[in-house]
Each structure stands twice: as structure tokens, then as C-alpha cells.
Design a protein around this motif. Structure first.
Motif, PDB file in Angstrom:
ATOM      1  N   ILE A 583      65.004  -8.871  23.051  1.00  0.00           N
ATOM      2  CA  ILE A 583      64.510 -10.194  22.664  1.00  0.00           C
ATOM      3  C   ILE A 583      65.644 -11.068  22.150  1.00  0.00           C
ATOM      4  N   TYR A 584      66.517 -10.488  21.328  1.00  0.00           N
ATOM      5  CA  TYR A 584      67.581 -11.296  20.727  1.00  0.00           C
ATOM      6  C   TYR A 584      68.590 -11.792  21.768  1.00  0.00           C
ATOM      7  N   PHE A 585      69.086 -10.882  22.612  1.00  0.00           N
ATOM      8  CA  PHE A 585      70.159 -11.255  23.531  1.00  0.00           C
ATOM      9  C   PHE A 585      69.672 -12.128  24.688  1.00  0.00           C
ATOM     10  N   PHE A 586      68.387 -12.023  25.038  1.00  0.00           N
ATOM     11  CA  PHE A 586      67.880 -12.817  26.171  1.00  0.00           C
ATOM     12  C   PHE A 586      67.085 -14.044  25.715  1.00  0.00           C
ATOM     13  N   TYR A 587      66.784 -14.129  24.420  1.00  0.00           N
ATOM     14  CA  TYR A 587      66.056 -15.308  23.930  1.00  0.00           C
ATOM     15  C   TYR A 587      66.669 -15.844  22.629  1.00  0.00           C
ATOM     16  N   GLY A 588      66.705 -15.017  21.600  1.00  0.00           N
ATOM     17  CA  GLY A 588      67.101 -15.498  20.278  1.00  0.00           C
ATOM     18  C   GLY A 588      68.488 -16.093  20.219  1.00  0.00           C
ATOM     19  N   MET A 589      69.476 -15.443  20.846  1.00  0.00           N
ATOM     20  CA  MET A 589      70.850 -15.946  20.814  1.00  0.00           C
ATOM     21  C   MET A 589      70.957 -17.307  21.488  1.00  0.00           C
ATOM     22  N   LEU A 590      70.145 -17.525  22.520  1.00  0.00           N
ATOM     23  CA  LEU A 590      70.213 -18.780  23.271  1.00  0.00           C
ATOM     24  C   LEU A 590      69.437 -19.909  22.599  1.00  0.00           C
ATOM     25  N   HIS A 591      68.410 -19.576  21.817  1.00  0.00           N
ATOM     26  CA  HIS A 591      67.547 -20.592  21.211  1.00  0.00           C
ATOM     27  C   HIS A 591      67.751 -20.714  19.702  1.00  0.00           C
ATOM     28  N   SER A 592      68.763 -20.057  19.169  1.00  0.00           N
ATOM     29  CA  SER A 592      69.011 -20.087  17.732  1.00  0.00           C
ATOM     30  C   SER A 592      69.290 -21.515  17.244  1.00  0.00           C
ATOM     31  N   SER A 593      68.703 -21.862  16.116  1.00  0.00           N
ATOM     32  CA  SER A 593      68.930 -23.191  15.535  1.00  0.00           C
ATOM     33  C   SER A 593      70.373 -23.381  15.122  1.00  0.00           C
ATOM     34  N   GLU A 594      71.068 -22.284  14.841  1.00  0.00           N
ATOM     35  CA  GLU A 594      72.459 -22.372  14.411  1.00  0.00           C
ATOM     36  C   GLU A 594      73.430 -22.485  15.586  1.00  0.00           C
ATOM     37  N   ARG A 595      72.914 -22.420  16.810  1.00  0.00           N
ATOM     38  CA  ARG A 595      73.798 -22.477  17.967  1.00  0.00           C
ATOM     39  C   ARG A 595      74.521 -23.808  18.045  1.00  0.00           C
ATOM     40  N   SER A 596      73.772 -24.900  17.836  1.00  0.00           N
ATOM     41  CA  SER A 596      74.390 -26.218  17.882  1.00  0.00           C
ATOM     42  C   SER A 596      75.259 -26.456  16.664  1.00  0.00           C
ATOM     43  N   THR A 597      74.835 -25.895  15.533  1.00  0.00           N
ATOM     44  CA  THR A 597      75.612 -26.071  14.303  1.00  0.00           C
ATOM     45  C   THR A 597      76.948 -25.364  14.387  1.00  0.00           C
ATOM     46  N   SER A 598      76.928 -24.141  14.968  1.00  0.00           N
ATOM     47  CA  SER A 598      78.166 -23.362  15.039  1.00  0.00           C
ATOM     48  C   SER A 598      79.222 -24.017  15.914  1.00  0.00           C
ATOM     49  N   SER A 599      78.806 -24.876  16.844  1.00  0.00           N
ATOM     50  CA  SER A 599      79.776 -25.554  17.700  1.00  0.00           C
ATOM     51  C   SER A 599      80.606 -26.561  16.929  1.00  0.00           C
ATOM     52  N   LYS A 600      80.135 -26.915  15.719  1.00  0.00           N
ATOM     53  CA  LYS A 600      80.862 -27.875  14.899  1.00  0.00           C
ATOM     54  C   LYS A 600      81.699 -27.192  13.818  1.00  0.00           C
ATOM     55  N   ALA A 601      81.788 -25.855  13.920  1.00  0.00           N
ATOM     56  CA  ALA A 601      82.458 -25.108  12.857  1.00  0.00           C
ATOM     57  C   ALA A 601      83.931 -25.447  12.739  1.00  0.00           C
ATOM     58  N   ASP A 602      84.527 -25.899  13.851  1.00  0.00           N
ATOM     59  CA  ASP A 602      85.956 -26.194  13.816  1.00  0.00           C
ATOM     60  C   ASP A 602      86.265 -27.573  13.243  1.00  0.00           C
ATOM     61  N   LEU A 603      85.229 -28.395  13.003  1.00  0.00           N
ATOM     62  CA  LEU A 603      85.463 -29.714  12.445  1.00  0.00           C
ATOM     63  C   LEU A 603      85.750 -29.615  10.950  1.00  0.00           C
ATOM     64  N   PRO A 604      86.524 -30.580  10.363  1.00  0.00           N
ATOM     65  CA  PRO A 604      86.794 -30.531   8.919  1.00  0.00           C
ATOM     66  C   PRO A 604      85.498 -30.611   8.129  1.00  0.00           C
ATOM     67  N   HIS A 605      85.473 -29.910   7.014  1.00  0.00           N
ATOM     68  CA  HIS A 605      84.282 -29.912   6.151  1.00  0.00           C
ATOM     69  C   HIS A 605      84.173 -31.242   5.417  1.00  0.00           C
ATOM     70  N   ASP A 606      83.001 -31.859   5.489  1.00  0.00           N
ATOM     71  CA  ASP A 606      82.757 -33.141   4.831  1.00  0.00           C
ATOM     72  C   ASP A 606      82.226 -32.898   3.435  1.00  0.00           C
ATOM     73  N   GLU A 607      83.054 -33.051   2.450  1.00  0.00           N
ATOM     74  CA  GLU A 607      82.662 -32.779   1.060  1.00  0.00           C
ATOM     75  C   GLU A 607      81.615 -33.759   0.564  1.00  0.00           C
ATOM     76  N   GLU A 608      81.579 -34.980   1.153  1.00  0.00           N
ATOM     77  CA  GLU A 608      80.660 -35.994   0.631  1.00  0.00           C
ATOM     78  C   GLU A 608      79.236 -35.748   1.089  1.00  0.00           C
ATOM     79  N   THR A 609      79.066 -35.205   2.291  1.00  0.00           N
ATOM     80  CA  THR A 609      77.707 -35.010   2.801  1.00  0.00           C
ATOM     81  C   THR A 609      77.187 -33.614   2.582  1.00  0.00           C
ATOM     82  N   GLY A 610      78.038 -32.634   2.291  1.00  0.00           N
ATOM     83  CA  GLY A 610      77.576 -31.257   2.137  1.00  0.00           C
ATOM     84  C   GLY A 610      77.199 -30.944   0.709  1.00  0.00           C
ATOM     85  N   THR A 611      76.058 -30.351   0.536  1.00  0.00           N
ATOM     86  CA  THR A 611      75.627 -29.857  -0.782  1.00  0.00           C
ATOM     87  C   THR A 611      75.244 -28.406  -0.616  1.00  0.00           C
ATOM     88  N   ASP A 612      76.247 -27.579  -0.382  1.00  0.00           N
ATOM     89  CA  ASP A 612      76.035 -26.181  -0.071  1.00  0.00           C
ATOM     90  C   ASP A 612      75.669 -25.423  -1.339  1.00  0.00           C
TER      91      ASP A 612
END
Length: 618
Positions: A583-612
Motif C-alpha cells: 500500500i505504501y510504495f504503490f499509493y502512500g509514497m505517491l499521494h503523501s501530503s509531504e511530497r510537494s513540501t519535500s520538493s521545497k526542502a532545498d530552499l532557504p528557511h523563511d524565519e518570518e513565516t515559519g512557526t515551527d
């Protein structure tokens, strides 16, 4: 050729990065969002009732007698104390995460925030298995107890009308167990507030019955039963015509010695399983940062007092070696001439099973909902009912699967699978606490003048290891992560030694003993090095004390209990995980909500908008 190798290497790196991508955004306050949302209506009292109800189930009426007779004798109270302490180690880790990340999903969410998506899926998938088997087995126990009260009519009818002679299935279908699960599922679908009321009623009756049992035992009990000698055992055995081959130990308060106490404590540990369902309610609780930690600790303390009192009552009422394994409390009161108390005990047992069943089914759709909401399971399972504000589809599907399991399967052989899911989740939560406690703070805490420690990175060096910065840095965090990975590996090795090589260790076999001591010394050194590293000063409503000691001890105990499980149990678990991986490799990995987020991991961290809130070093 070189380009092809480079592309292959990049594909491997990209694939691995998907496995370890972490959840960035915490669940927001759903009451502020548009559309259906989970209702925030639970209070601390509701959570305590849910935790006590799911933890203080049928085991309190059965488990204490079996352990006292075969493993500990009167020293069962010591075994329950040890089990309670080890359970509290896991409980405080859950409590800290309840203060950090009050969202649906419990250990699944905590793993997603710290150790990555793949291990989070493994945790959630094993928890689903654990809760399904738990709910089904409790339902069958409820059916068996009720059937016993009416003279076995249900069993006799089912065996005559629909016998089943299929390996792995029950001898007969259990219609009543399936019906009970469907009724509880319907209650859960109607609303969490209504479920909380039902839980409080049955839990209150159960606790009241246990209180009456404990008080009555102190009235009719005899301290002589804690001081029986070998002559007393022989005379009582002759009086009751008991076979002298029955092993009763050497008498006294510790008839089976320290080994019996530790063996009993390992069994008693599972009596405290269930409190983790509190952590799945994060999006349905008023003030979850305060309510969840408090409810977890209070629930464990109430359960300890109940188990301690009932186990003391049993061994005071009658000699421990006369206890009945299946119904110790009625037998004990019959022994002292209070046979009528069995009706009160029967009512308490049914209430305990009902609240335990509710506590087993309640967290299951919350886990499914959280995973579906993140895209790791089919997203339609995350739909919220606009009328009842419950995860309707997830609840209905969970109830149907549980009812089918209870209806058809012989669950005795599968009960150990519950242990893997629970113990794995306990270990990962403790691991997550360790990782987060030593993470650098990415943002300045409001109202403080603390420097952004993440900006001062002094590199990996011996100086950092011996004289670390006063605040966590990327370097100190990397050092801790490496040490934690080593500790986890070392724990597995030590647990294997204790399980499969204990005879060689205690007989001082030179090679085995030397290897065991070496791994143990490295284990201690790693903990000391972690201890000296700077911890996050992030203010929380609850924090685990004595970090890293408490989380590491929790990981050690949980790993040991997993290692001692049978090979057959691990084979069954592997089959379940193979289905999950598909289920994970054929569905979950492809439809994960973090998939689009992880593509931005290489961008500089925005301290003003992040409240981690968790201050994760993404």
C-alpha cells in the motif's frame, strides 16, 4: 556510462529522501477551519475515563490470579510495581509529546514529525493491526463472559448450527461478539461526546466494583497467607486433595524468588497497555497540551492502585497456589464463605470489558484518519461527518473489520501480534523524545533573548563532544543522533544476549560474558555522552524527567519484550507488513501530503513565516 551512474545515484538519493521526509506542519486547530472538523469537546475527566477503561479491562479479573499462582505468589504486588514503573517510562514520553504535538494519530504522528515518513507508516500500520486484534479479542471475551452467565446457550447453539473445522478459524462463528463491536462502532459514529459518556459510566462501575472487592478482601483476608511455609503448603494441599506435583515454590512472600518476580513483571506489563489511546484524541480535546499529559499520568496511577489492590486482595484471601486461573476472584471469595460476591464481580467484569472494548475501538479510526489525511492511506477515509464531527468512514470500516475478525477467527494465536504494535510504538515515541530534546531551536522563543543557536555551528569535532555549546546546535544534534542510533543497535544486541544467551552469561562463559560486558560498557558510555550534550530549553507544559535515561530505559524494556516473542508471531507480523508495504510504495509514497513540501526542502528557511512549534531541523 558516467551520466547513467550519476542518474541512478540521484534516483537512489531521491528515493531515500522520500522515506525519511518528515511532517512539517502540525495539525492546526480544526475549529478555525472551514468544512467539517473533529469536535473539541473532551475534558481531562473524559480522557482519564477513556485511559482507565481501556487499560483496566478483563486482565484485572483474570491476570493477577494466573501470575500469582504460577510465577510470584504474594510478591505479585512487587511485580505490578515494577510493571507500573516501566509503563510510566513509556507514559511520560507520550505525555511530553501530547504537550508538543496534540494531534490525532498518537505514535504515528510523533514518528512522522521526527524519524520520517516510512517509519511513521510502519508505526501506524502496526497500530492498526494491534487495535483490530485487541478490539476483536475483547469482544470475544465479552461474548464468552455473557454466555457463561446464561449457561453457555450461545456457544451450544453456534456449535450445533454452524460448526467450523478450518485451521486458523474459530470452532464456531461468534455472532454476539460481532454484534457487540457493531454496537460500539455505532456509538462512536454518533459522536465523541456520547462515547465519552458511555466510557465514564462503565469505567465508574468497574472502579467501584474493584474498590468493593479490595475493601472486602482486607476485611476477610489473612496475613498468614503471605507467610506460608513448606509444611503449611503440604498440609493445605492434602486438605484440598491437590496433587503434590503442583509447584508452589518455597512459600513465604517470595516463593519463586527474584526470577519469578521479574517473569511476573514481564507479564504484568501488558496489563498497563491501553493508556496510549489518550494520545489519539489530540484534535478532540479542550486544552490538549495540558489535558493529555495529565490524563496519561493519572490513568496509569489509578490502574496501578487497582492492580496492586486486587493482587494483594487475592493473595490475602486464600493461599496463592489454590488460586483459579480462569476466575480467581470468585474462587477466592468462595474460599472465605462470601460466595454471593461473584455476582458483583460478574457485573464489574462485563463493565470492564465494555469500557475496554470502547477503548480498543476508539483509537483505531483516529489512526486511520490521521494516515489518510496525510495521504498514506486512501484519502476518502479522512472524511469527517458534518453532522457528527467524527471520522465516519474510518470508524465504519474499522468496526466492520473488527466484527469480521471477532466473528470468524481464533484470536488466541494472534494476540501476541498486539504486543509488537504496542511495543514498537512505545519505543518510537521514546526515540522521538530523545531526538527532539536535542534538536536546535530554529526560532527565538517569544519573550526571551536567547540567541538562535542554529546560527552558531561549530562543526563535528572532539571539542564539541567534550565541551559542547550551552545551546543545541546542528553539530550537537548530529552527534546525539549518531549516538542514539548506536544505542538502539546496542539495545537490540543486549536484548538478544539476555534472551538467547542468558545461560552462557550467568554461567560465566568467557566469550559470551566478555562480549556482553563490552556491549554493555559501550551502551553506558553512549548514554553518558548524550547526557552531556545541550538540550532544548523550549518551554512545555510537561517534560520527561532524567533525559536521556528514562527514554533509553523505555526503549530497552520494550525491545526486550519484543525480542522474546515467538518466531511464529514475527512471521505473522511480516505478512501484515508486506501488505502494508504494498500500500505504501504503490499509493502512500505517491499521494503523501509531504511530497510537494519535500520538493521545497532545498530552499532557504523563511524565519518570518515559519512557526515551527517542534523546532525541527528540516
Amino acid at each position: 556510462m558516467a551520466d547513467r551512474r550519476a542518474d541512478t545515484l540521484m534516483d537512489c538519493k531521491r528515493f531515500c529522501s522520500q522515506l525519511i521526509r518528515r511532517k512539517v506542519d502540525l495539525p492546526s486547530d480544526t475549529t478555525c477551519s472551514s468544512g467539517p472538523h473533529l469536535a473539541r469537546c473532551l475534558t481531562v475527566v473524559d480522557l482519564v475515563a477513556l485511559g482507565v477503561g481501556s487499560t483496566l479491562g478483563a486482565g484485572v479479573y483474570v491476570l493477577a490470579g494466573a501470575v500469582a499462582r504460577d510465577n510470584t505468589g504474594p510478591a505479585i504486588v512487587v511485580s505490578f510495581f515494577i510493571a507500573a514503573v516501566t509503563s510510566i517510562l513509556a507514559g511520560v514520553c507520550y505525555a511530553e509529546f501530547g504537550a508538543r504535538a496534540p494531534g490525532a494519530g498518537s505514535a504515528y504522528l510523533y514518528s512522522y514529525l521526527t524519524v520520517g515518513e516510512f517509519l511513521a507508516f510502519v508505526t501506524g500500520w502496526t497500530l492498526i493491526l494491534s487495535y483490530v486484534i485487541g478490539a476483536s479479542s475483547v469482544a470475544r471475551a465479552w461474548s464468552a463472559n455473557f454466555d457463561n452467565m446464561i449457561g453457555g446457550a450461545i456457544k451450544d447453539f453456534s456449535e450445533r448450527a454452524l460448526p467450523m473445522n478450518v485451521p486458523g478459524l474459530s470452532k464456531h462463528p461468534d455472532f454476539f461478539a460481532a454484534l457487540v463491536i457493531l454496537i460500539i462502532t455505532a456509538v462512536l459514529c454518533v459522536g465523541v461526546r456520547e462515547s465519552a459518556i458511555v466510557s465514564k459510566v462503565f469505567t465508574a462501575v468497574n472502579v467501584l466494583v474493584l474498590a468493593c472487592v479490595i475493601v472486602s478482601s482486607f476485611i476477610k483476608g489473612d496475613l498468614k497467607n503471605w507467610r506460608l511455609g513448606e509444611d503449611d503448603i503440604s498440609n493445605i494441599s492434602k486438605e484440598f486433595d491437590i496433587n503434590q506435583t503442583v509447584v508452589a515454590g518455597v512459600g513465604g512472600f517470595f516463593p519463586f524468588g527474584v526470577h519469578g518476580i521479574l517473569q511476573g513483571a514481564a507479564t504484568c506489563f501488558y496489563a498497563f497497555v491501553g493508556f496510549d489511546c489518550i494520545a489519539t484524541t489530540g484534535e478532540e480535546v479542550k486544552n490538549p497540551q495540558r489535558a493529555i499529559p495529565m490524563a496519561i499520568i493519572v490513568s496509569l496511577l489509578i490502574c496501578f492502585v487497582a492492580y496492586f489492590g486486587v493482587s494483594a486482595a487475592l493473595t490475602l484471601l486464600m493461599p496463592y497456589f489454590l488460586l483459579d486461573v480462569d476466575s480467581p476472584l470468585p474462587t477466592a471469595f468462595q474460599y472465605v464463605g462470601w460466595d454471593h460476591v461473584r455476582y458483583l464481580i460478574a457485573i464489574g467484569a462485563l463493565c470492564a470489558l465494555t469500557s475496554s472494548l470502547l477503548g480498543s475501538i476508539f483509537p483505531l479510526p483516529r489512526i486511520v484518519y490521521a494516515m489518510a489525511d496525510d495521504g498514506l492511506l486512501f484519502r476518502w477515509l479522512a472524511n469527517i461527518s458534518p453532522r457528527f464531527h467524527t471520522p465516519l468512514y474510518a470508524t465504519v470500516i474499522s468496526g466492520i473489520i473488527g466484527a469480521i475478525m471477532a466473528f470468524l477467527f481464533d484470536l488466541i494465536a494472534l494476540v501476541d501480534l498486539m504486543s509488537i504494535g504496542t511495543l514498537l510504538s512505545y519505543s518510537l515515541v521514546a526515540l522521538a523524545v530523545l531526538i527532539l530534546r536535542y534538536q536546535p531551536q530554529l526560532i527565538q522563543q517569544p519573550g526571551t533573548k536567547e540567541p538562535l543557536s542554529d546560527l552558531t555551528d561549530d562543526g563535528l569535532s572532539a571539542r564539541v563532544l567534550i565541551h559542547p555549546s550551552p545551546y543545541p546546535t546542528r553539530s550537537s544534534s548530529k552527534i546525539v543522533n549518531i549516538l542514539i542510533a548506536f544505542v538502539c543497535f546496542d539495545v537490540v544486541i543486549l536484548c538478544c544476549f539476555l534472551t538467547y544467551g542468558s545461560s552462557q552469561i550467568f554461567s560465566l562463559s568467557p566469550a559470551v560474558f566478555t562480549a556482553f560486558i563490552l556491549f554493555f560498557v559501550l551502551f553506558v558510555i553512549a548514554i553518558i555522552l548524550i547526557w552531556f550534550q545541550p538540550q532544548s530549553m523550549e518551554p512545555l507544559s510537561f517534560k520527561v524527567p532524567l533525559v536521556p535515561l528514562f527514554p533509553v530505559l523505555s526503549i530497552f524494556v520494550n525491545t526486550y519484550l519484543m525480542v522474546i516473542l515467538s518466531l511464529e508471531t514475527w512471521i505473522h507480523f511480516s505478512v501484515w507488513m508486506l501488505i502494508g508495504f504494498t500500500i505504501y510504495f504503490f499509493y502512500g509514497m505517491l499521494h503523501s501530503s509531504e511530497r510537494s513540501t519535500s520538493s521545497k526542502a532545498d530552499l532557504p528557511h523563511d524565519e518570518e513565516t515559519g512557526t515551527d512549534l517542534l523546532a525541527l531541523d528540516q
